[in-house]
Scaffold this motif. Structure first.
Motif, PDB file in Angstrom:
ATOM      1  N   ALA A  34      40.269 -36.666 -56.701  1.00 56.81           N
ATOM      2  CA  ALA A  34      40.666 -36.215 -55.294  1.00 56.81           C
ATOM      3  C   ALA A  34      40.666 -34.914 -55.075  1.00 56.81           C
ATOM      4  O   ALA A  34      41.018 -34.058 -56.081  1.00 56.81           O
ATOM      5  CB  ALA A  34      41.846 -36.956 -54.853  1.00 56.81           C
ATOM      6  N   ARG A  35      40.333 -34.208 -54.025  1.00 58.22           N
ATOM      7  CA  ARG A  35      40.467 -32.789 -53.807  1.00 58.22           C
ATOM      8  C   ARG A  35      40.879 -32.776 -52.206  1.00 58.22           C
ATOM      9  O   ARG A  35      40.736 -33.499 -51.377  1.00 58.22           O
ATOM     10  CB  ARG A  35      39.192 -32.003 -54.077  1.00 58.22           C
ATOM     11  N   PRO A  36      41.582 -31.704 -51.923  1.00 65.65           N
ATOM     12  CA  PRO A  36      41.770 -31.503 -50.476  1.00 65.65           C
ATOM     13  C   PRO A  36      40.439 -31.261 -49.467  1.00 65.65           C
ATOM     14  O   PRO A  36      39.666 -30.782 -50.215  1.00 65.65           O
ATOM     15  CB  PRO A  36      42.693 -30.201 -50.781  1.00 65.65           C
ATOM     16  N   ALA A  37      40.862 -31.457 -48.229  1.00 65.09           N
ATOM     17  CA  ALA A  37      40.005 -31.192 -47.316  1.00 65.09           C
ATOM     18  C   ALA A  37      40.310 -29.747 -46.812  1.00 65.09           C
ATOM     19  O   ALA A  37      41.457 -29.317 -46.919  1.00 65.09           O
ATOM     20  CB  ALA A  37      39.756 -31.981 -46.322  1.00 65.09           C
ATOM     21  N   PHE A  38      39.256 -29.077 -46.433  1.00 68.71           N
ATOM     22  CA  PHE A  38      39.381 -27.750 -46.044  1.00 68.71           C
ATOM     23  C   PHE A  38      40.343 -27.599 -44.593  1.00 68.71           C
ATOM     24  O   PHE A  38      41.202 -26.475 -44.697  1.00 68.71           O
ATOM     25  CB  PHE A  38      38.036 -26.822 -45.659  1.00 68.71           C
ATOM     26  N   VAL A  39      40.197 -28.551 -43.929  1.00 69.05           N
ATOM     27  CA  VAL A  39      40.997 -28.334 -42.813  1.00 69.05           C
ATOM     28  C   VAL A  39      42.446 -28.448 -42.860  1.00 69.05           C
ATOM     29  O   VAL A  39      43.394 -28.222 -42.005  1.00 69.05           O
ATOM     30  CB  VAL A  39      40.694 -29.370 -41.707  1.00 69.05           C
ATOM     31  N   ASP A  40      42.860 -28.875 -43.982  1.00 73.46           N
ATOM     32  CA  ASP A  40      44.255 -29.194 -44.689  1.00 73.46           C
ATOM     33  C   ASP A  40      45.094 -27.343 -44.370  1.00 73.46           C
ATOM     34  O   ASP A  40      46.058 -27.450 -44.435  1.00 73.46           O
ATOM     35  CB  ASP A  40      44.520 -29.664 -45.802  1.00 73.46           C
ATOM     36  N   LEU A  41      44.323 -26.674 -44.645  1.00 72.70           N
ATOM     37  CA  LEU A  41      44.818 -25.160 -45.085  1.00 72.70           C
ATOM     38  C   LEU A  41      45.101 -24.724 -43.501  1.00 72.70           C
ATOM     39  O   LEU A  41      45.546 -23.518 -43.425  1.00 72.70           O
ATOM     40  CB  LEU A  41      43.593 -24.302 -45.387  1.00 72.70           C
ATOM     41  N   LEU A  42      44.510 -25.138 -42.468  1.00 70.18           N
ATOM     42  CA  LEU A  42      44.737 -24.602 -40.900  1.00 70.18           C
ATOM     43  C   LEU A  42      45.820 -25.079 -40.349  1.00 70.18           C
ATOM     44  O   LEU A  42      45.899 -24.835 -39.167  1.00 70.18           O
ATOM     45  CB  LEU A  42      43.496 -24.785 -40.359  1.00 70.18           C
ATOM     46  N   THR A  43      46.983 -25.513 -41.104  1.00 64.65           N
ATOM     47  CA  THR A  43      47.878 -26.042 -40.460  1.00 64.65           C
ATOM     48  C   THR A  43      48.545 -25.003 -39.387  1.00 64.65           C
ATOM     49  O   THR A  43      49.354 -25.483 -38.227  1.00 64.65           O
ATOM     50  CB  THR A  43      48.914 -26.798 -41.195  1.00 64.65           C
ATOM     51  N   ALA A  62      30.958 -29.280 -59.035  1.00 56.03           N
ATOM     52  CA  ALA A  62      30.300 -29.362 -57.868  1.00 56.03           C
ATOM     53  C   ALA A  62      31.315 -29.608 -56.509  1.00 56.03           C
ATOM     54  O   ALA A  62      31.271 -29.105 -55.502  1.00 56.03           O
ATOM     55  CB  ALA A  62      29.293 -30.042 -57.584  1.00 56.03           C
ATOM     56  N   SER A  63      32.459 -30.262 -57.266  1.00 57.40           N
ATOM     57  CA  SER A  63      33.767 -30.320 -56.090  1.00 57.40           C
ATOM     58  C   SER A  63      34.180 -29.230 -55.530  1.00 57.40           C
ATOM     59  O   SER A  63      34.509 -29.209 -54.234  1.00 57.40           O
ATOM     60  CB  SER A  63      34.833 -30.864 -56.974  1.00 57.40           C
ATOM     61  N   LEU A  64      34.249 -27.894 -56.174  1.00 55.14           N
ATOM     62  CA  LEU A  64      34.784 -26.862 -55.402  1.00 55.14           C
ATOM     63  C   LEU A  64      33.935 -26.095 -54.770  1.00 55.14           C
ATOM     64  O   LEU A  64      34.216 -25.869 -53.616  1.00 55.14           O
ATOM     65  CB  LEU A  64      35.167 -25.762 -56.658  1.00 55.14           C
ATOM     66  N   PRO A  65      32.491 -25.737 -55.000  1.00 61.70           N
ATOM     67  CA  PRO A  65      31.516 -25.559 -53.935  1.00 61.70           C
ATOM     68  C   PRO A  65      31.678 -26.333 -52.647  1.00 61.70           C
ATOM     69  O   PRO A  65      31.285 -25.941 -51.689  1.00 61.70           O
ATOM     70  CB  PRO A  65      30.370 -25.451 -54.885  1.00 61.70           C
ATOM     71  N   LEU A  66      31.702 -27.714 -52.913  1.00 60.56           N
ATOM     72  CA  LEU A  66      31.562 -28.380 -51.698  1.00 60.56           C
ATOM     73  C   LEU A  66      32.823 -28.256 -50.690  1.00 60.56           C
ATOM     74  O   LEU A  66      32.693 -28.102 -49.531  1.00 60.56           O
ATOM     75  CB  LEU A  66      31.938 -30.049 -52.055  1.00 60.56           C
ATOM     76  N   PHE A  67      34.128 -27.990 -51.425  1.00 61.00           N
ATOM     77  CA  PHE A  67      35.248 -27.386 -50.632  1.00 61.00           C
ATOM     78  C   PHE A  67      34.905 -26.017 -49.887  1.00 61.00           C
ATOM     79  O   PHE A  67      35.222 -25.833 -48.554  1.00 61.00           O
ATOM     80  CB  PHE A  67      36.366 -27.053 -51.576  1.00 61.00           C
ATOM     81  N   LEU A  68      34.246 -25.129 -50.610  1.00 66.31           N
ATOM     82  CA  LEU A  68      33.804 -23.896 -49.804  1.00 66.31           C
ATOM     83  C   LEU A  68      33.020 -24.058 -48.944  1.00 66.31           C
ATOM     84  O   LEU A  68      33.127 -23.376 -47.856  1.00 66.31           O
ATOM     85  CB  LEU A  68      33.430 -23.001 -51.199  1.00 66.31           C
ATOM     86  N   VAL A  69      32.062 -25.081 -48.894  1.00 66.84           N
ATOM     87  CA  VAL A  69      30.799 -25.275 -47.936  1.00 66.84           C
ATOM     88  C   VAL A  69      31.753 -25.693 -46.696  1.00 66.84           C
ATOM     89  O   VAL A  69      31.343 -25.172 -45.546  1.00 66.84           O
ATOM     90  CB  VAL A  69      29.998 -26.209 -48.496  1.00 66.84           C
ATOM     91  N   GLU A  70      32.584 -26.578 -46.874  1.00 73.09           N
ATOM     92  CA  GLU A  70      33.443 -26.990 -45.785  1.00 73.09           C
ATOM     93  C   GLU A  70      34.079 -25.951 -44.995  1.00 73.09           C
ATOM     94  O   GLU A  70      33.790 -25.740 -43.761  1.00 73.09           O
ATOM     95  CB  GLU A  70      34.531 -27.856 -46.062  1.00 73.09           C
ATOM     96  N   GLY A  71      34.573 -25.104 -45.720  1.00 71.97           N
ATOM     97  CA  GLY A  71      35.176 -23.654 -45.138  1.00 71.97           C
ATOM     98  C   GLY A  71      34.143 -22.794 -44.624  1.00 71.97           C
ATOM     99  O   GLY A  71      34.279 -22.507 -43.496  1.00 71.97           O
ATOM    100  N   LEU A  72      32.939 -22.577 -45.149  1.00 77.42           N
ATOM    101  CA  LEU A  72      31.992 -21.846 -44.822  1.00 77.42           C
ATOM    102  C   LEU A  72      31.423 -22.327 -43.278  1.00 77.42           C
ATOM    103  O   LEU A  72      31.214 -21.821 -42.397  1.00 77.42           O
ATOM    104  CB  LEU A  72      30.836 -21.615 -45.640  1.00 77.42           C
TER     105      LEU A  72
END
Lengths: 375, 267
Positions: A34-43, A62-72
């Motif tokens: 499991a990994r966090p979703a990017f929107v979790d950072l925006l509290t 690839a889990s980490l680039p996918l997280f960055l993609v969400e952010g981008l």
């Protein structure tokens, strides 16, 4: 049960300075975990700028680039600046690559209009019809070559095919024919007994089996068994470029592969039909004996009185034609198969369907012709 | 898993089919992040060894461990879990012909990763971009050339970002430029993710360009006749079979005088 939400602190450390959100990536990033979703950072609200760093990432895929993609993607939608300069080049490159691909999707291939599709289907049908005619012509020419030079024919291959499609098919032909005879006799017995016409079960079963059901059942079995095998074998040979190899050696695939199979099936089918007739009559005899208490000898005499040589001959003529149709369908579909496993599967299915369709059509034509001739 | 254990540890492995032994007493280790070659002439058992390493065949005896965890004698469920951390590129690419390239690459992700459709789509796009197949996602394998099939096979093998990737003859049947691009891809996988790569090949260019270490198998010995760094073996090996292979020289005993059918066929 849903998997527990990952602890954000295991993956990122966040600091907000003025309007800048500093995201320090850390921990293990794995696709299977499991990994966090990017929107979790925006509290704490939307920042004006996001700066990513990755000093203490233990492991990543690839889990980490996918997280960055969400952010981008979020940042692009919100008009927020993102700074990835502190990230390792591979990590940054993958995330940017995914975002870039998403911005320039490859358009799907254009679907042709109705008129084009109808035109293509018509041309395709014409091509296939021409292929069938050409193939039959090739087989006839090959047969003529065999008649001129019988020594050059591959008799050993033909004998092996006769063994495969004849002797090896006996168990399944026996079972099906016996059961068909039994079923027909049961159905007839119920009706005929009401009129005291029990003995005519022998007539009904005898004629129906010898004229129709024997050759037909043998043909349907062979279409499913041997026709499919021909298509699969030739389809695989085509996929493996074996047929190309024959052609480049100056050999004709029809002479080499098709004719031995076609002749083997043409020769074996009447024998199988004869055998199916016998088993069908035996099945009817068994039911008559056990259910209607008609002695087997009486049943046999009654069968002989109604079934004459022309009935047997008509069934045998049909079975030769059925055999050739099955062989032609199987070999043609095999040679037309696409060069892939799916193509071989389609060719096999198509061979069986084509063969059964042709058998039924041919049987209908025979019924009309024999009726006109009074056979 | 033991973090200091070798990525792959093979001990006294005996491989074969039914009663026929192909390889006997094979032992070697592959370090994490290593590019490790299995080399040897045709019929020496390279592909047999690979099939045993990826669990398609059970060894007759001996053990295989991945990161210290036993594989050969593990429960089927544990083996299946371990297999998810492997990627395999088959010699023929072995793409599923009824699925498009996108579906081929997405299938392991859909089955094992728990990612959503958009993330899977992103990952597939990334993997296809990495192997240079952007724009071919909706093609069926039958519509691709041999080299493109191989690239799609690599994209599928890498879909789950495996810790170990096995390559069976990655350059076989490809033109030199494409073969070199695939070599570059193998290097990049290792550099980006520290992936351990096991490559079955007899392409000398690839062996010297990529290989950290190799084992050389021999049919007559039914086992390993050399292991070490490719350059070092080429320069220092005393075994004429090894030097002949690595220096592209005719094998010992196969000079002009033995070029008869009996000599060529070996029996």
């Amino acid at each position: 049960m849903a998997a527990p939400a990952p602890d954000l602190r295991d993956f990122v450390g966040c600091e907000t300075e003025g309007g800048t959100l500093r995201v320090a990536l850390r921990g293990r990033w794995r696709l299977l975990e499991a990994r966090p979703a990017f929107v979790d950072l925006l509290t704490a609200g939307a920042p004006q700028r996001i700066v990513f760093s990755a000093e203490s990432v233990e492991a990543w895929d690839a889990s980490l680039p996918l997280f960055l993609v969400e952010g981008l993607r979020w940042a692009r939608e919100q008009g927020v600046a993102v700074d990835l300069a502190a990230l390792p080049a591979a990590m940054r490159g993958m995330a940017e690559q995914v975002v870039e691909i998403g911005l320039h999707p490859v358009p799907p291939p254009e679907r042709p209009g109705l008129t084009t599709r109808v035109g293509e289907a018509t041309l395709d049908a014409m091509t296939k019809s021409w292929d069938v005619v050409t193939f039959i012509g090739d087989c006839v020419l090959a047969l003529a070559r065999v008649a001129r030079r019988p020594r050059q024919f591959r008799w050993a291959d033909c004998a092996a095919e006769m063994q495969n499609c004849g002797a090896m098919a006996l168990p399944i032909v026996s079972l099906i024919s016996l059961l068909v005879g039994l079923i027909m006799a049961y159905q007839a017995a119920v009706q005929l007994r009401q009129f005291g016409a029990d003995i005519y079960v022998a007539d009904l079963v005898g004629l129906a089996v010898v004229r129709e059901m024997g050759p037909m059942m043998a043909a349907v079995i062979m279409a499913g068994r041997t026709g499919a095998a021909f298509a699969a074998t030739l389809g695989n040979m085509k996929a493996g470029e074996e047929i190309d190899a024959l052609q480049t050696l100056g050999l004709r695939p029809v002479d080499f592969l098709v004719l031995p199979r076609l002749l083997a099936l043409g020769m074996m089918m009447p024998l199988l039909a004869l055998y199916a007739n016998l088993l069908g009559i035996l099945g009817g005899m068994a039911v008559a004996w056990r259910v209607l208490e008609i002695p087997p000898a009486a049943y046999w005499v009654e069968t002989q009185s109604i079934v004459d040589l022309s009935d047997v001959a008509s069934g045998l003529i049909k079975s030769v034609v059925f055999g050739l149709l099955i062989g032609l369908s199987g070999c043609l579909r095999g040679l037309q198969a696409d060069r892939s496993a799916a193509g071989v599967g389609k060719a096999t299915t198509s061979a069986v369907v084509t063969a059964i369709l042709l058998i039924i059509v041919a049987d209908a034509i025979f019924a009309v012709v024999f009726n006109l001739l009074g056979i | 898993m033991d973090p200091v254990a070798p990525a792959i540890s093979v001990e006294h492995l005996v491989c074969g089919y039914d009663e026929r032994i192909i390889l006997r007493d094979v032992s070697f280790n592959v370090g994490a992040g290593e590019i490790f070659f299995v080399v040897g002439g045709s019929g020496c058992g390279k592909s047999t060894l690979l099939r045993h390493l990826i669990g398609l065949n059970r060894p007759l005896s001996g053990t295989i461990r991945f990161s210290g965890q036993p594989f050969t004698e593990a429960d089927p469920e544990v083996r299946r879990r371990m297999l998810r951390s492997f990627g395999v590129l088959y010699q023929s690419a072995a793409l599923w012909s009824s699925l498009t390239v996108r579906e081929n690459v997405a299938l392991p992700l859909q089955e094992h990763s728990g990612l959503g459709p958009r993330e899977i789509n992103d990952l597939v796009a990334l993997k296809l971009a990495q192997v240079g197949l952007t724009g071919f996602a909706d093609f069926y394998p039958a519509e691709l050339s041999g080299g493109m099939k191989k690239r799609a096979g690599i994209a599928r093998a890498l879909a789950m970002d495996p810790s170990i990737v096995f390559f069976d003859e990655p350059g076989a049947g490809l033109d030199p430029v494409t073969a070199r691009e695939i070599d570059a891809l193998i290097l990049r996988i290792r550099e980006d993710f520290g992936t351990t790569c096991v490559v079955v090949s007899h392409e000398l260019d690839s062996i010297f360009r990529l290989g950290d270490r190799l084992i050389m198998l021999d049919r007559a010995e039914s086992g390993i006749i050399a292991q070490g760094a490719p350059e070092q073996l080429r320069e220092t090996s005393q075994d004429p079979r090894v030097t002949a292979f690595l220096r592209r020289e005719p094998p010992p005993g196969r000079g002009k005088s033995s070029a008869s059918p009996r000599g060529v066929l070996g029996r």
